[in-house]
Enzyme design. Structure first.
Site, mmCIF file in Angstrom:
data_model
loop_
_atom_site.group_PDB
_atom_site.id
_atom_site.type_symbol
_atom_site.label_atom_id
_atom_site.label_comp_id
_atom_site.label_asym_id
_atom_site.label_seq_id
_atom_site.Cartn_x
_atom_site.Cartn_y
_atom_site.Cartn_z
ATOM 1 C CG ASP A 120 -31.763 -13.007 49.021
ATOM 2 O OD1 ASP A 120 -31.149 -12.799 47.956
ATOM 3 O OD2 ASP A 120 -31.455 -12.463 50.098
ATOM 4 C CD GLU A 121 -31.952 -8.328 44.812
ATOM 5 O OE1 GLU A 121 -31.856 -7.815 45.928
ATOM 6 O OE2 GLU A 121 -31.134 -8.138 43.896
#
Length: 399
Positions: free
Chosen positions: A120-121
């Site tokens: 998610d990054e």
């Protein structure tokens, strides 16, 4: 991405928007859907956190649940005391990986220099994005660069929302360390630009834990030494920090606290290992829970093989990880003759590893990993490429 797993679940269950929701349950916490006989509408019944019994942990939570004190890695039983009315949902990693691929593809279509940093990054190099050419980017004023970066960030946020229906928070700064901090300052749906001149006012008042790489033990030790903020750390004597924490870590913390970070955005790096593991909600016995353990063991090997196939890798060293009810962790490895991405071959090798582990105690965690990775094309080019085996060697979990 903002509360990524929880946000994906809210797309699936929009009626939960604005409510405290915790992700981390098992399949038994799947919502039950019924049809209202009068209206024909689908009505879902959700598990409440107060009803949870077990020793699972919170994977993530909505911001409403976080406001009640719930956070990632917290025991679900503790979370239930803080937010008993929160909805508990099971994790769905296949869905999360699908949305991860979508948001990353949307970003790369705008700014191709991307470093993957988990599901998610990401880090993005915006140096030349949106500029007429590299020389123009080098000559632009700080104000023009900030305006260009802000415009690109808004474009990225719109593209991510169009591709996924989800929001993200973007931090823009001269380096990766400050950008990571900036991305957390105005969540959710934030867009924060952090210049070097902003460090004293916006970064120094923060706790040292906000520096990516300062963990709870280091933070506790810093606190005991009277270092309660990043500003305290920045003002500390470099030689003293080196004396207390060692040459490498002490010097790094002093640099980080002053906002200095020379790491480049690395757009590609070969993985060292790929793994799958699961922690059980209750300790399982190799004797009385053999059938369940055999099924889970097979699923882990199949999932690991699927990861290899999707990413285009094969591996030669298969590893087994087990944690017992006394929290002792053991690992075993076996290097096979030819690299593989076949689930049956992985299971056979992992089964051989399992035979070298005493199974007197109940099992808390089970995992399978593979290393010695290379690209499938490289392995295919080898004259000794092996055919996948068709039989499955029984493990100690099998009857």
């Amino acid at each position: 991405m903002d509360a990524f797993y929880a946000s994906v679940e809210l797309l699936r269950y929009p009626e939960l928007r604005g409510h405290a929701v915790v992700i981390g349950g098992g399949s038994r916490h799947q919502p039950v859907a019924t049809t209202d006989p009068s209206s024909g509408a689908i009505v879902r019944q959700f598990t409440r956190l107060r009803d949870y019994v077990g020793r699972g942990v919170v994977t993530t939570a909505t911001y409403e649940a976080r406001a009640l004190g719930v956070h990632s890695a917290m025991a679900l039983m503790k979370a239930a005391r803080l937010a008993p009315d929160a909805v508990l949902l099971p994790t769905d990693f296949d869905a999360y990986r699908q949305y991860s691929r979508r948001f990353k593809a949307a970003v790369r279509a705008i700014a191709p220099e991307v470093e993957d940093h988990g599901i998610d990054e990401i880090y993005i190099d915006l140096s030349g994005v949106g500029a007429a050419n590299g020389d123009a980017a080098a000559r632009e004023t700080a104000a023009a660069a900030e305006n260009r970066a802000r415009s690109i960030a808004r474009t990225i946020k719109d593209a991510v929302r169009d591709a996924t229906g989800l929001s993200c928070s973007i931090g823009i700064s001269p380096n990766k360390l400050l950008s990571k901090i900036a991305s957390e300052l105005d969540k959710p749906d934030g867009l924060t630009i952090l210049a070097a001149a902003d460090i004293v006012l916006r970064v120094w008042p923060l706790a040292p834990r906000k520096i990516n790489g300062v963990g709870p033990k280091t933070a506790a030790r810093l606190d005991a030494l009277g270092i309660g903020t990043i500003g305290d750390l920045a003002r500390a004597d470099r030689a003293w920090l080196i004396e207390e924490f060692g040459a490498s870590r002490g010097a790094w913390m002093h640099e980080a606290a002053n906002g200095r970070d020379e790491r480049p955005v690395v757009t590609f790096s070969e993985p060292v290992t790929i793994s799958r593991e699961t922690t059980f909600e209750r300790d399982l016995s190799a004797r009385s829970d053999r059938e369940a353990l055999s099924r889970i063991f097979t699923e882990l090997c199949e999932d690991l093989a699927g990861d290899l196939q999707r990413k285009g890798y094969v591996g030669r060293t298969v590893g087994l990880k087990m944690r017992f009810d006394n929290f002792k962790t053991v690992t075993r490895d076996l290097t096979i003759a030819e690299p593989t991405q076949d689930a049956r071959v992985i299971r056979r090798a992992a089964s051989e590893c399992l035979k070298r582990v005493p199974l007197e105690r109940r099992i808390r965690l089970l995992g399978v990993r593979i290393s010695g990775l290379c690209r499938l094309q490289q392995a295919a080019a080898s004259a000794h490429a092996a055919e996948p085996h068709t039989e499955t060697t029984p493990s100690l979990f099998d009857a």
